[in-house]
Motif scaffolding. Structure first.
Motif, mmCIF file in Angstrom:
data_model
loop_
_atom_site.group_PDB
_atom_site.id
_atom_site.type_symbol
_atom_site.label_atom_id
_atom_site.label_comp_id
_atom_site.label_asym_id
_atom_site.label_seq_id
_atom_site.Cartn_x
_atom_site.Cartn_y
_atom_site.Cartn_z
ATOM 1 N N SER A 84 -55.292 -33.332 1.211
ATOM 2 C CA SER A 84 -56.041 -32.090 1.375
ATOM 3 C C SER A 84 -57.042 -31.872 0.243
ATOM 4 O O SER A 84 -57.792 -30.899 0.254
ATOM 5 N N ASP B 121 -47.625 -33.890 12.637
ATOM 6 C CA ASP B 121 -47.353 -34.167 11.228
ATOM 7 C C ASP B 121 -45.871 -33.983 10.915
ATOM 8 O O ASP B 121 -45.306 -34.710 10.089
ATOM 9 N N SER C 284 -56.982 -37.974 9.161
ATOM 10 C CA SER C 284 -56.033 -37.608 8.101
ATOM 11 C C SER C 284 -56.332 -38.314 6.788
ATOM 12 O O SER C 284 -55.945 -37.854 5.713
ATOM 13 N N GLU D 251 -50.410 -36.582 0.684
ATOM 14 C CA GLU D 251 -51.052 -35.336 1.097
ATOM 15 C C GLU D 251 -52.544 -35.421 0.782
ATOM 16 O O GLU D 251 -52.942 -35.473 -0.382
ATOM 17 N N ALA E 241 -52.861 -34.150 6.476
ATOM 18 C CA ALA E 241 -53.863 -33.205 5.979
ATOM 19 C C ALA E 241 -53.882 -32.023 6.926
ATOM 20 O O ALA E 241 -53.518 -32.150 8.108
#
Length: 204
Positions: free
Chosen positions: A180, A166, A12, A178, A137
């Motif tokens: 991503s 999550d 993550s 976050e 993520a």
């Protein structure tokens, strides 16, 4: 001393955030490292695990436990995985509680944080910290990152199946990073968190 629990699933970005926290002056208490210390030769935890998973795990010369073989035996089934956690967790939680209540207040640092791989296993200790921070993520992105480290998709799926979701992490958290995007985006989130908590811009 401001106390934080940092949690996140496999791949993550939790370890990246942990390093950013360290770079910003935070003191890390890593439960994975504690787990390794608990398996020191001759320790009570080592003896209990050997009794449960086989005394042949202990090297007759060094008295060290064969961690690789223990992993094969412990993670071969859901039942054996839970058994290992049940054996280790009382020792880990006692160590964590001692750190937060006794050691952390003596530290010369702006904050400390406990890096937790399995937040649900220490839920009863959350009241000992000021804040829970989690890193999340998308699953597919995490799988790609894990593959880049040589972890197969099957191993990835098996490992995350034993980790809290999550949704659970977000429910327990006061702050969610976050992850991503790219590293700069993650750094920016951490920098904002540091500024809000400690009142001054931080270079990350």
């Amino acid at each position: 001393m401001y106390k934080v629990i940092l949690a996140g699933g496999m791949a993550s970005g939790k370890s990246t955030v942990a390093q950013l926290f360290v770079d910003a002056g935070g003191v890390r208490f890593d439960l994975d490292e504690v787990s390794r210390k608990l398996l020191a030769p001759g320790s009570e935890c080592t003896c209990r695990i050997a009794e449960a998973f086989g005394t042949d795990l202990i090297d007759p010369n060094t008295q060290e436990i064969n961690r690789k073989e223990l992993g094969h035996r412990a993670f071969g089934s859901e039942g054996s995985t839970k058994l290992l956690e049940d054996l280790e967790m009382p020792f880990i939680k006692a160590y964590m509680k001692h750190f937060l209540l006794e050691e952390a207040p003596q530290l010369q640092a702006r904050f400390c944080f406990v890096e937790v791989p399995l937040l649900d296993r220490v839920e009863d200790l959350l009241d000992l910290v000021d804040e829970v921070v989690v890193v999340v993520a998308p699953k597919e992105l995490r799988a790609q990152r894990a593959a880049g480290r040589g972890v197969s998709r099957q191993e990835f799926e098996e490992r995350i199946s034993h980790q809290p979701s999550d949704d659970y992490l977000i429910e327990q958290a006061q702050v969610v990073f976050e992850n991503s995007g790219d590293l700069d985006q993650l750094k920016q989130q951490v920098a904002i968190w540091l500024q809000m908590r400690f009142g001054e811009p931080q270079k990350t």
